[in-house]
Design a protein around this motif. Structure first.
Motif, PDB file in Angstrom:
ATOM      1  N   PHE A 188       0.820  -1.209   0.000  1.00 27.58           N
ATOM      2  CA  PHE A 188       0.000   0.000   0.000  1.00 27.58           C
ATOM      3  C   PHE A 188       0.865   1.275   0.000  1.00 27.58           C
ATOM      4  CE2 PHE A 188      -2.685   3.038   2.606  1.00 27.58           C
ATOM      5  CZ  PHE A 188      -3.526   3.375   1.557  1.00 27.58           C
ATOM      6  N   LYS A 189       1.989   1.228   0.695  1.00 22.59           N
ATOM      7  CA  LYS A 189       2.905   2.373   0.780  1.00 22.59           C
ATOM      8  C   LYS A 189       4.295   1.927   0.340  1.00 22.59           C
ATOM      9  CE  LYS A 189       0.166   5.444   2.958  1.00 22.59           C
ATOM     10  NZ  LYS A 189      -0.107   6.846   2.517  1.00 22.59           N
ATOM     11  N   PRO A 190       4.537   1.830  -0.965  1.00 22.02           N
ATOM     12  CA  PRO A 190       5.823   1.277  -1.439  1.00 22.02           C
ATOM     13  C   PRO A 190       7.038   2.086  -0.991  1.00 22.02           C
ATOM     14  CG  PRO A 190       4.207   1.451  -3.208  1.00 22.02           C
ATOM     15  CD  PRO A 190       3.643   2.191  -2.056  1.00 22.02           C
ATOM     16  N   ASP A 191       6.848   3.399  -0.729  1.00 24.08           N
ATOM     17  CA  ASP A 191       7.979   4.243  -0.382  1.00 24.08           C
ATOM     18  C   ASP A 191       8.268   4.269   1.123  1.00 24.08           C
ATOM     19  OD1 ASP A 191       5.544   5.444   0.008  1.00 24.08           O
ATOM     20  OD2 ASP A 191       6.337   7.485  -0.200  1.00 24.08           O
ATOM     21  N   LYS A 192       7.517   3.482   1.881  1.00 19.71           N
ATOM     22  CA  LYS A 192       7.703   3.479   3.327  1.00 19.71           C
ATOM     23  C   LYS A 192       7.826   2.060   3.840  1.00 19.71           C
ATOM     24  CE  LYS A 192       5.206   7.834   4.050  1.00 19.71           C
ATOM     25  NZ  LYS A 192       4.102   8.514   4.768  1.00 19.71           N
ATOM     26  N   LYS A 193       8.410   1.970   5.046  1.00 21.84           N
ATOM     27  CA  LYS A 193       8.638   0.660   5.638  1.00 21.84           C
ATOM     28  C   LYS A 193       8.290   0.721   7.121  1.00 21.84           C
ATOM     29  CE  LYS A 193      12.205  -2.833   6.422  1.00 21.84           C
ATOM     30  NZ  LYS A 193      13.645  -3.178   6.254  1.00 21.84           N
ATOM     31  N   LEU A 194       7.622  -0.326   7.595  1.00 21.39           N
ATOM     32  CA  LEU A 194       7.260  -0.390   9.004  1.00 21.39           C
ATOM     33  C   LEU A 194       8.445  -0.845   9.842  1.00 21.39           C
ATOM     34  CD1 LEU A 194       3.676  -1.987   9.242  1.00 21.39           C
ATOM     35  CD2 LEU A 194       4.342   0.362   9.709  1.00 21.39           C
ATOM     36  N   LYS A 195       8.662  -0.142  10.958  1.00 20.49           N
ATOM     37  CA  LYS A 195       9.638  -0.582  11.956  1.00 20.49           C
ATOM     38  C   LYS A 195       8.871  -0.827  13.245  1.00 20.49           C
ATOM     39  CE  LYS A 195      13.819   0.695  14.462  1.00 20.49           C
ATOM     40  NZ  LYS A 195      14.852   1.738  14.713  1.00 20.49           N
ATOM     41  N   TRP A 196       8.752  -2.087  13.603  1.00 21.26           N
ATOM     42  CA  TRP A 196       7.929  -2.458  14.754  1.00 21.26           C
ATOM     43  C   TRP A 196       8.610  -2.092  16.080  1.00 21.26           C
ATOM     44  CZ3 TRP A 196       3.046  -4.386  14.079  1.00 21.26           C
ATOM     45  CH2 TRP A 196       2.712  -4.792  12.776  1.00 21.26           C
ATOM     46  N   ILE A 197       7.796  -1.682  17.027  1.00 17.11           N
ATOM     47  CA  ILE A 197       8.276  -1.453  18.394  1.00 17.11           C
ATOM     48  C   ILE A 197       7.525  -2.468  19.263  1.00 17.11           C
ATOM     49  CG2 ILE A 197       8.633   0.241  20.234  1.00 17.11           C
ATOM     50  CD1 ILE A 197       8.262   2.430  18.188  1.00 17.11           C
ATOM     51  N   PRO A 198       8.052  -3.683  19.339  1.00 17.94           N
ATOM     52  CA  PRO A 198       7.270  -4.792  19.917  1.00 17.94           C
ATOM     53  C   PRO A 198       7.043  -4.685  21.430  1.00 17.94           C
ATOM     54  CG  PRO A 198       9.502  -5.505  19.417  1.00 17.94           C
ATOM     55  CD  PRO A 198       9.369  -4.140  18.854  1.00 17.94           C
ATOM     56  N   ASN A 199       7.810  -3.834  22.103  1.00 11.72           N
ATOM     57  CA  ASN A 199       7.629  -3.756  23.562  1.00 11.72           C
ATOM     58  C   ASN A 199       6.451  -2.887  23.964  1.00 11.72           C
ATOM     59  OD1 ASN A 199       9.455  -1.694  22.475  1.00 11.72           O
ATOM     60  ND2 ASN A 199       9.498  -0.887  24.555  1.00 11.72           N
ATOM     61  N   LEU A 200       5.812  -2.192  22.993  1.00 11.18           N
ATOM     62  CA  LEU A 200       4.658  -1.348  23.283  1.00 11.18           C
ATOM     63  C   LEU A 200       3.374  -2.027  22.823  1.00 11.18           C
ATOM     64  CD1 LEU A 200       5.966   2.197  22.271  1.00 11.18           C
ATOM     65  CD2 LEU A 200       6.090   1.047  24.481  1.00 11.18           C
ATOM     66  N   GLY A 201       2.281  -1.629  23.454  1.00  8.69           N
ATOM     67  CA  GLY A 201       0.987  -2.168  23.063  1.00  8.69           C
ATOM     68  C   GLY A 201       0.522  -3.275  23.998  1.00  8.69           C
ATOM     69  N   THR A 202      -0.577  -3.882  23.626  1.00 10.90           N
ATOM     70  CA  THR A 202      -1.149  -4.995  24.403  1.00 10.90           C
ATOM     71  C   THR A 202      -1.555  -6.111  23.451  1.00 10.90           C
ATOM     72  OG1 THR A 202      -3.356  -3.982  24.304  1.00 10.90           O
ATOM     73  CG2 THR A 202      -2.016  -3.505  26.249  1.00 10.90           C
ATOM     74  N   VAL A 203      -1.637  -7.303  24.008  1.00 12.60           N
ATOM     75  CA  VAL A 203      -2.001  -8.491  23.218  1.00 12.60           C
ATOM     76  C   VAL A 203      -3.173  -9.190  23.919  1.00 12.60           C
ATOM     77  CG1 VAL A 203      -1.209 -10.664  22.234  1.00 12.60           C
ATOM     78  CG2 VAL A 203       0.392  -8.753  22.483  1.00 12.60           C
ATOM     79  N   HIS A 204      -4.243  -9.406  23.150  1.00 12.91           N
ATOM     80  CA  HIS A 204      -5.396 -10.133  23.686  1.00 12.91           C
ATOM     81  C   HIS A 204      -5.221 -11.615  23.349  1.00 12.91           C
ATOM     82  CE1 HIS A 204      -9.528 -10.495  25.148  1.00 12.91           C
ATOM     83  NE2 HIS A 204      -9.671 -11.427  24.201  1.00 12.91           N
ATOM     84  N   LEU A 205      -5.165 -12.453  24.367  1.00 12.49           N
ATOM     85  CA  LEU A 205      -4.880 -13.874  24.189  1.00 12.49           C
ATOM     86  C   LEU A 205      -6.051 -14.735  24.663  1.00 12.49           C
ATOM     87  CD1 LEU A 205      -1.204 -14.091  25.521  1.00 12.49           C
ATOM     88  CD2 LEU A 205      -1.939 -14.057  23.135  1.00 12.49           C
ATOM     89  N   LYS A 206      -6.234 -15.842  23.973  1.00 19.62           N
ATOM     90  CA  LYS A 206      -7.142 -16.893  24.423  1.00 19.62           C
ATOM     91  C   LYS A 206      -6.302 -18.155  24.583  1.00 19.62           C
ATOM     92  CE  LYS A 206     -11.437 -19.331  23.329  1.00 19.62           C
ATOM     93  NZ  LYS A 206     -12.551 -19.489  22.349  1.00 19.62           N
ATOM     94  N   ILE A 207      -6.109 -18.554  25.830  1.00 20.77           N
ATOM     95  CA  ILE A 207      -5.219 -19.673  26.145  1.00 20.77           C
ATOM     96  C   ILE A 207      -6.075 -20.898  26.475  1.00 20.77           C
ATOM     97  CG2 ILE A 207      -3.381 -20.482  27.660  1.00 20.77           C
ATOM     98  CD1 ILE A 207      -2.684 -17.544  28.164  1.00 20.77           C
ATOM     99  N   GLU A 208      -5.915 -21.942  25.657  1.00 21.06           N
ATOM    100  CA  GLU A 208      -6.677 -23.173  25.869  1.00 21.06           C
ATOM    101  C   GLU A 208      -5.771 -24.215  26.507  1.00 21.06           C
ATOM    102  OE1 GLU A 208      -8.313 -24.352  22.157  1.00 21.06           O
ATOM    103  OE2 GLU A 208      -9.734 -22.670  22.036  1.00 21.06           O
ATOM    104  N   LEU A 209      -6.079 -24.599  27.737  1.00 15.41           N
ATOM    105  CA  LEU A 209      -5.370 -25.660  28.448  1.00 15.41           C
ATOM    106  C   LEU A 209      -6.278 -26.876  28.549  1.00 15.41           C
ATOM    107  CD1 LEU A 209      -3.872 -23.332  31.190  1.00 15.41           C
ATOM    108  CD2 LEU A 209      -2.681 -24.236  29.193  1.00 15.41           C
ATOM    109  N   GLU A 210      -5.784 -27.951  29.138  1.00 14.53           N
ATOM    110  CA  GLU A 210      -6.547 -29.200  29.154  1.00 14.53           C
ATOM    111  C   GLU A 210      -7.858 -29.065  29.929  1.00 14.53           C
ATOM    112  OE1 GLU A 210      -4.232 -32.464  30.501  1.00 14.53           O
ATOM    113  OE2 GLU A 210      -2.737 -32.305  28.900  1.00 14.53           O
ATOM    114  N   ASP A 211      -7.840 -28.330  31.042  1.00  9.46           N
ATOM    115  CA  ASP A 211      -9.037 -28.289  31.889  1.00  9.46           C
ATOM    116  C   ASP A 211      -9.664 -26.893  31.996  1.00  9.46           C
ATOM    117  OD1 ASP A 211      -6.975 -27.131  33.243  1.00  9.46           O
ATOM    118  OD2 ASP A 211      -7.502 -27.965  35.214  1.00  9.46           O
ATOM    119  N   ARG A 212      -9.142 -25.917  31.235  1.00 11.01           N
ATOM    120  CA  ARG A 212      -9.690 -24.569  31.355  1.00 11.01           C
ATOM    121  C   ARG A 212      -9.234 -23.710  30.182  1.00 11.01           C
ATOM    122  NH1 ARG A 212      -5.157 -25.369  34.034  1.00 11.01           N
ATOM    123  NH2 ARG A 212      -3.629 -23.700  34.424  1.00 11.01           N
ATOM    124  N   THR A 213      -9.929 -22.604  30.025  1.00 16.62           N
ATOM    125  CA  THR A 213      -9.608 -21.620  28.979  1.00 16.62           C
ATOM    126  C   THR A 213      -9.544 -20.244  29.616  1.00 16.62           C
ATOM    127  OG1 THR A 213     -10.705 -22.942  27.265  1.00 16.62           O
ATOM    128  CG2 THR A 213     -10.338 -20.594  26.806  1.00 16.62           C
TER     129      THR A 213
END
Length: 702
Positions: A511-536
């Protein structure tokens, strides 16, 4: 002891005295008479001792009244007839008073004071039944005037009035700040003290004009003492009065009127500065509290002293102390943008939004110009009253500090928006920036405009990428050069997170050929769904916690060193904190030393308090604001970079002035500091022992 003169005897006496006067022997006869009176004075002295002995035992003011009446009896018994002329009577009166004052014991002054106090406040004395024949108080004052007590003990009479005023002011005014007390005190003076003064000093006035003349001097002194006492009380309470503002406006009005009459401004300044140093300007006081008290001090002292002399003298130590606090700018800026966590705003909602006023140079051609107050110091500047924000900004030499801090705070608040569709929060920040443009000017906030535009562009870019390839990743895309520096990290998200990032980066590049993303992975939040044997579990965690739990999907047991190495060698304390989040939720467990195992099944005895509830999050897991470098941190980092240049200069040229160092640093890349900032940095280097300063020349400390 009283004598009765028959008319014929009186005529004979007058004729005899006339003969003596014609023969010029009246003076000799008067001296003989006065000498006989002096020899007879032990009779009076004996009675005085009797009364004063009883007074010292019983402390009954009636004894003093009786003593004065008895002394008046002696005076009447020994005085010559008035018909003999004023010279004879004045000679007798002077001699009688002189002899009387010479034999009065020291305790008589305390007894007379008690009598005067009783006349002013009889309710303060217990009733007595030991003596029934009481002399009317008006007669007592007449006797005192005849005997000369009113003149001799005038200071005692005044002290009684002063003490009564002080007691009444303390009883009625202490802690009572809501309304002005001076009018009420003057009504009390009129009803209570004035009749007492009239009875003492104005008994013989023929008319109202004469009475006013007799009472003018003493009445003015008592009114002055009333105002001075109230001013001293308010001076002692001034720190708490400022805390209680605006509910203490009445006390401030009393202070304003008292300052104009008593000229006690120096005492007010000394007391308030001492209270500030003891109760405010110390490490235990929160910066927001100091700023709040400072703002209240500004408002209060402007009411008390509009020219601003008192405010200038009181505010100087507060301003110097706030300038040394590292979070002062942050607190002021947080109040400007209405930070929810900042508590009550420093600014009044009713205060008009006006541009920041810079200190003005006096214009002597101005027709409204007035000279500085006579009690102003040499450093006092008679500026026009400015709004509170301008006064706060003037703590620093330049408003650029605030603009940079505004950029940092706006960046933190914008990056804290995790939901790209949360338009309301972005609009709120846009409204804040529009208001701040009025205060700081549009040019100063152009960078903030770019940040707001980036938020809108980020949402538009994300919508396009999602339309090309649906992704659960929703990044905030910002222009690197227009945002404050973000804290860097070596974190590398593993597994599916890395695949999601690469996929999103590919669509962005299309979409933006003249630009490049540089990720800053230590910022932000992650929504997770963790499935274990006896609970989620469904949780929202920072990226580091998400990276660690992703590694446990590869194998069940990891050592701490392996986990750190797998995510890019983050610092050990952050890793332990992230793992404790999952341990608290019962997802992993420490097994042995620095070894962790995945718990597919919950251990027996685990409860909801262990973190097994869905959407449960450790309180300290997610920071309140992203780790954006503050203006001071960024400035300090830049100066550390330029230290190598400074060190090289001093090595080659041995010694340089601050101006010369500043001039040479302008050739260094990215150097944009003011000479004041350089001076602060060099002072810090001197405290660390890196450099020394001799006669304004800086050298390396060898």
């Amino acid at each position: 002891m009283k004598q009765r003169y028959r008319p014929e005897a009186s005529r004979q006496s007058i004729a005899a005295f006339g003969t003596i006067h014609q023969s010029k022997q009246l003076h000799t006869l008067l001296e003989t008479y006065l000498e006989d009176m002096r020899r007879s004075f032990p009779l009076i002295e004996y009675e005085i001792k009797e009364y004063m002995t009883r007074w010292e035992v019983h402390r009954d003011v009636e004894l003093i009244r009786m003593l004065i009446a008895r002394l008046m009896d002696w005076h009447k018994a020994w005085q010559p007839p008035k018909d003999l002329g004023g010279t004879v009577y004045k000679g007798f009166d002077f001699t009688f008073r002189t002899c009387l004052f010479s034999i009065l014991p020291p305790s008589f002054a305390s007894g007379f004071k008690a009598l005067v106090s009783w006349a002013l406040s009889p309710e303060d004395f217990p009733p007595t039944d030991s003596l029934t024949a009481r002399t009317p108080i008006a007669t007592v004052w007449q006797h005192c005037e005849t005997l000369g007590f009113l003149g001799r003990y005038e200071s005692v009479i005044s002290s009684v009035g002063y003490e009564r005023i002080e007691r009444h002011v303390l009883e009625t005014c202490e802690g009572n700040w809501s309304s002005p007390m001076l009018p009420e005190l003057r009504v009390w003076m009129t009803n209570k003290v004035l009749p007492w003064l009239l009875a003492i000093y104005v008994r013989g006035a023929a008319n109202t004009t004469e009475a006013q003349g007799l009472l003018a001097g003493v009445g003015s002194r008592f009114d002055y003492h009333l105002m001075k006492t109230l001013f001293e009380l308010r001076t002692k309470e001034i720190f708490d009065i400022i805390i209680d503002y605006p509910d203490s406006t009445g006390a401030l009005q009393d202070l304003r009127e008292g300052l104009a009459r008593t000229d006690q401004g120096a005492a007010l300044v000394k007391t308030l500065r001492k209270a500030n140093a003891k109760r405010l300007l110390h490490p235990g006081a929160d910066t927001k509290l100091i700023l709040t008290q400072y703002v209240s001090t500004i408002k209060c002292l402007r009411l008390v002293d509009p020219p601003g002399v008192l405010l200038f003298k009181v505010a100087d130590p507060i301003r110097r102390y706030l300038r040394e606090r590292p979070d002062t700018i942050r607190c002021i800026v947080a109040s400007l943008v209405g930070d929810e966590d900042s508590g009550d705003s420093l600014l009044d909602d009713n205060e008009p939004i006006v541009p920041i006023q810079q200190p003005e140079v006096e214009d002597f051609t101005d027709a409204t110009w007035v000279p500085e107050p006579i009690d102003a110091g040499p450093e006092f500047k008679a500026n026009k009253p400015s709004d509170v924000l301008s006064t706060l900004v003037s703590i620093y030499d330049s408003k650029d500090f605030f603009v940079k801090e505004l950029q940092v705070l706006l960046a933190q608040r914008l990056l804290a928006i995790t939901d790209a569709s949360d338009v309301a929060r972005v609009d709120k920040e846009r409204r804040n920036i529009e208001i701040l443009k009025i205060r700081f000017g549009e040019a100063a906030l152009q960078v903030c405009e770019v940040m707001l535009r980036d938020m809108a562009d980020s949402k538009r870019i994300d919508s396009h990428v999602q339309s090309q390839r649906s992704s659960i990743v929703h990044p905030t895309i910002i222009s690197h050069h227009f945002w404050p520096s973000l804290e860097s990290s070596e974190l590398a998200l593993p597994g599916q997170f890395q695949d999601l990032q690469e996929s999103y980066s590919h669509e962005f590049t299309v979409f933006k050929p003249d630009k490049k993303l540089k990720w800053i992975p230590n910022l932000g939040t992650v929504h997770l769904k963790i499935e274990l044997e006896d609970r989620t579990l469904e949780v929202e965690v920072p990226p580091l916690e998400a990276a660690f739990i992703e590694l446990f999907s590869q194998k069940d047991v990891w050592s701490l060193d392996e986990l750190i190495s797998a995510v890019g060698n983050v610092d050990r304390s952050s890793a332990v904190k992230a793992l404790s989040t999952w341990a608290n939720k019962g997802v992993i467990k420490e097994q042995g030393e620095n070894s962790f195992i995945l718990l597919e099944r919950a251990e027996e005895g685990a409860s909801d308090e262990d973190g097994l509830l869905s959407e449960e999050l450790a309180p300290s897991a997610v920071p309140a604001l992203p780790p954006v470098q503050t203006a001071q941190q960024h400035q300090a980092e830049q100066m550390r970079i330029h230290w190598k240049f400074i060190e090289g200069m001093l090595t080659n040229l041995r010694s340089l002035s601050l101006d010369r160092i500043h001039s040479m640093l302008k050739f260094a890349p990215n150097y944009d500091q003011a000479i004041e900032d350089l001076g602060v940095f060099m002072e810090a280097a001197r405290r660390e022992g890196l450099v020394v300063c001799r006669d304004g020349m800086w050298e390396l400390n060898k």
